[in-house]
Design a protein around this motif. Structure first.
Motif, PDB file in Angstrom:
ATOM      1  N   UNK A 140       0.836  -1.205   0.000  1.00 59.37           N
ATOM      2  CA  UNK A 140       0.000   0.000   0.000  1.00 59.37           C
ATOM      3  C   UNK A 140       0.869   1.252   0.000  1.00 59.37           C
ATOM      4  N   UNK A 141       1.967   1.219   0.752  1.00 60.16           N
ATOM      5  CA  UNK A 141       2.895   2.351   0.763  1.00 60.16           C
ATOM      6  C   UNK A 141       3.506   2.540  -0.622  1.00 60.16           C
ATOM      7  N   UNK A 142       3.947   1.441  -1.208  1.00 54.93           N
ATOM      8  CA  UNK A 142       4.604   1.499  -2.513  1.00 54.93           C
ATOM      9  C   UNK A 142       3.635   1.951  -3.612  1.00 54.93           C
ATOM     10  N   UNK A 155      14.292   7.484   0.483  1.00 53.63           N
ATOM     11  CA  UNK A 155      13.827   7.285  -0.889  1.00 53.63           C
ATOM     12  C   UNK A 155      13.324   8.576  -1.534  1.00 53.63           C
ATOM     13  N   UNK A 156      13.645   9.712  -0.911  1.00 53.95           N
ATOM     14  CA  UNK A 156      13.369  11.000  -1.546  1.00 53.95           C
ATOM     15  C   UNK A 156      12.039  11.636  -1.203  1.00 53.95           C
ATOM     16  N   UNK A 157      11.341  11.128  -0.209  1.00 51.82           N
ATOM     17  CA  UNK A 157      10.070  11.701   0.198  1.00 51.82           C
ATOM     18  C   UNK A 157      10.206  12.429   1.540  1.00 51.82           C
ATOM     19  N   UNK A 158       9.320  13.381   1.766  1.00 48.82           N
ATOM     20  CA  UNK A 158       9.151  14.029   3.076  1.00 48.82           C
ATOM     21  C   UNK A 158      10.428  14.683   3.595  1.00 48.82           C
ATOM     22  N   UNK A 159      11.141  15.379   2.741  1.00 50.82           N
ATOM     23  CA  UNK A 159      12.374  16.041   3.172  1.00 50.82           C
ATOM     24  C   UNK A 159      12.097  17.080   4.260  1.00 50.82           C
ATOM     25  N   UNK A 207       9.780  16.698   6.519  1.00 52.19           N
ATOM     26  CA  UNK A 207       9.120  16.022   7.632  1.00 52.19           C
ATOM     27  C   UNK A 207       7.855  15.314   7.188  1.00 52.19           C
ATOM     28  N   UNK A 208       7.461  14.319   7.938  1.00 49.58           N
ATOM     29  CA  UNK A 208       6.322  13.470   7.593  1.00 49.58           C
ATOM     30  C   UNK A 208       5.006  14.225   7.768  1.00 49.58           C
ATOM     31  N   UNK A 209       4.232  14.419   6.690  1.00 48.14           N
ATOM     32  CA  UNK A 209       2.888  15.010   6.810  1.00 48.14           C
ATOM     33  C   UNK A 209       1.896  13.919   7.221  1.00 48.14           C
ATOM     34  N   UNK A 210       1.707  13.742   8.507  1.00 53.12           N
ATOM     35  CA  UNK A 210       1.067  12.543   9.042  1.00 53.12           C
ATOM     36  C   UNK A 210      -0.371  12.367   8.565  1.00 53.12           C
ATOM     37  N   UNK A 211      -1.142  13.437   8.513  1.00 56.98           N
ATOM     38  CA  UNK A 211      -2.561  13.312   8.154  1.00 56.98           C
ATOM     39  C   UNK A 211      -2.707  12.945   6.678  1.00 56.98           C
ATOM     40  N   UNK A 212      -2.029  13.666   5.810  1.00 63.44           N
ATOM     41  CA  UNK A 212      -2.120  13.389   4.381  1.00 63.44           C
ATOM     42  C   UNK A 212      -1.598  11.995   4.051  1.00 63.44           C
ATOM     43  N   UNK A 213      -0.499  11.605   4.681  1.00 58.57           N
ATOM     44  CA  UNK A 213       0.069  10.275   4.439  1.00 58.57           C
ATOM     45  C   UNK A 213      -0.889   9.183   4.885  1.00 58.57           C
ATOM     46  N   UNK A 214      -1.526   9.372   6.028  1.00 56.63           N
ATOM     47  CA  UNK A 214      -2.486   8.381   6.525  1.00 56.63           C
ATOM     48  C   UNK A 214      -3.612   8.160   5.525  1.00 56.63           C
ATOM     49  N   UNK A 215      -4.125   9.242   4.998  1.00 59.38           N
ATOM     50  CA  UNK A 215      -5.230   9.158   4.034  1.00 59.38           C
ATOM     51  C   UNK A 215      -4.778   8.453   2.749  1.00 59.38           C
ATOM     52  N   UNK A 216      -3.602   8.802   2.266  1.00 65.54           N
ATOM     53  CA  UNK A 216      -3.121   8.257   0.999  1.00 65.54           C
ATOM     54  C   UNK A 216      -2.834   6.753   1.099  1.00 65.54           C
ATOM     55  N   UNK A 217      -2.198   6.333   2.187  1.00 68.18           N
ATOM     56  CA  UNK A 217      -1.865   4.911   2.328  1.00 68.18           C
ATOM     57  C   UNK A 217      -3.112   4.079   2.576  1.00 68.18           C
ATOM     58  N   UNK A 218      -4.029   4.585   3.372  1.00 66.30           N
ATOM     59  CA  UNK A 218      -5.265   3.847   3.649  1.00 66.30           C
ATOM     60  C   UNK A 218      -6.047   3.559   2.371  1.00 66.30           C
ATOM     61  N   UNK A 219      -5.948   4.443   1.393  1.00 67.58           N
ATOM     62  CA  UNK A 219      -6.678   4.253   0.135  1.00 67.58           C
ATOM     63  C   UNK A 219      -6.214   3.021  -0.625  1.00 67.58           C
ATOM     64  N   UNK A 220      -5.009   2.534  -0.334  1.00 71.41           N
ATOM     65  CA  UNK A 220      -4.454   1.375  -1.051  1.00 71.41           C
ATOM     66  C   UNK A 220      -4.393   0.113  -0.181  1.00 71.41           C
ATOM     67  N   UNK A 221      -4.740   0.210   1.067  1.00 67.99           N
ATOM     68  CA  UNK A 221      -4.477  -0.893   1.985  1.00 67.99           C
ATOM     69  C   UNK A 221      -5.377  -2.094   1.727  1.00 67.99           C
ATOM     70  N   UNK A 222      -4.786  -3.292   1.853  1.00 64.21           N
ATOM     71  CA  UNK A 222      -5.521  -4.557   1.762  1.00 64.21           C
ATOM     72  C   UNK A 222      -5.619  -5.124   3.177  1.00 64.21           C
ATOM     73  N   UNK A 255      11.644   1.197  -1.845  1.00 62.68           N
ATOM     74  CA  UNK A 255      12.113  -0.138  -2.193  1.00 62.68           C
ATOM     75  C   UNK A 255      11.131  -1.202  -1.710  1.00 62.68           C
ATOM     76  N   UNK A 256      10.937  -2.228  -2.506  1.00 59.06           N
ATOM     77  CA  UNK A 256      10.025  -3.315  -2.137  1.00 59.06           C
ATOM     78  C   UNK A 256      10.586  -4.177  -1.017  1.00 59.06           C
ATOM     79  N   UNK A 257      11.911  -4.116  -0.796  1.00 59.68           N
ATOM     80  CA  UNK A 257      12.512  -5.012   0.187  1.00 59.68           C
ATOM     81  C   UNK A 257      12.522  -4.438   1.612  1.00 59.68           C
TER      82      UNK A 257
END
Length: 205
Positions: A124-126, A163-167, A169-184, A133-135
């Motif tokens: 979901x993150x990827x 991996x080049x994201x969030x230079x 700092x982590x935008x916690x709310x937006x990231x939560x929403x984006x990852x949840x949209x892909x989660x299995x 990275x997948x590993x």
């Protein structure tokens, strides 16, 4: 009786954003939900007694309450006992106490934080952040999502920045929403997420 309405009491807005997105895909159309964030774990725990006592006065039989907090550095068993004691004082039947009988409330703990649930479903993150990275889930210290040391959100931020994201700092709310949209949900490797998923399925059964 299967629940037709779910109420989630959570400690902060990123869990709210995560659940609002995820529940769109996990709940049947006939089941409604509401998510109430607090201003941190301390605020939730301080106000939980009064909030649950209020719900206990009028809670319909087809409603279920979910209390979700991060473990952080707390002892998981002690934190769960504290939450269960609050529910019992309010006169609500928790899932842990009900056995095979009907219940009104379930306490769930994200171990140690919401970000552990991201490590549990790295696909979901990827899907949202394709340069990662997948590993990552095979790396030392990250193999067990619920046993990552030194702060799960800090570990997640470090991996993402590598991996080049969030230079900035982590935008916690937006990231939560984006990852949840892909989660299995059924594929998530985090035991604490699976405990949440099983309780949700039980409420809807």
């Amino acid at each position: 009786m299967a629940a037709n309405h779910l109420v989630f009491l959570v400690e902060e807005p990123s869990m709210e954003a995560f659940l609002r997105e995820l529940l769109q895909r996990m709940l049947p159309a006939a089941c409604t939900s509401e998510v109430h964030p607090f201003q941190g774990k301390g605020d939730l725990l301080a106000k939980l007694d009064a909030r649950l006592r209020a719900y206990a006065q009028w809670l319909p039989p087809d409603w279920r309450l979910f209390v979700i907090v991060d473990r952080d550095d707390d002892d998981c068993g002690e934190l769960k006992r504290r939450l269960e004691a609050v529910a019992e004082r309010a006169g609500l039947v928790s899932r842990s106490r009900a056995g095979a009988g009907p219940w009104q409330l379930v306490n769930r703990i994200a171990v140690e934080e919401l970000e552990a649930w991201y490590f549990g479903d790295w696909e979901a993150v990827k899907a949202e952040y394709p340069r990662v990275s997948a590993d990552v889930p095979q790396r030392r210290g990250l193999r067990d999502p619920d046993a990552i040391l030194g702060g799960t959100w800090e570990a997640f931020e470090r991996v993402m920045q590598t991996h080049g994201y969030f230079k900035e700092g982590l935008p916690k709310i937006d990231t939560a929403r984006r990852i949840a949209a892909h989660m299995s949900p059924e594929a998530n490797r985090s035991p604490s997420f699976q405990a949440f998923r099983v309780a949700l399925a039980d409420a809807l059964a």
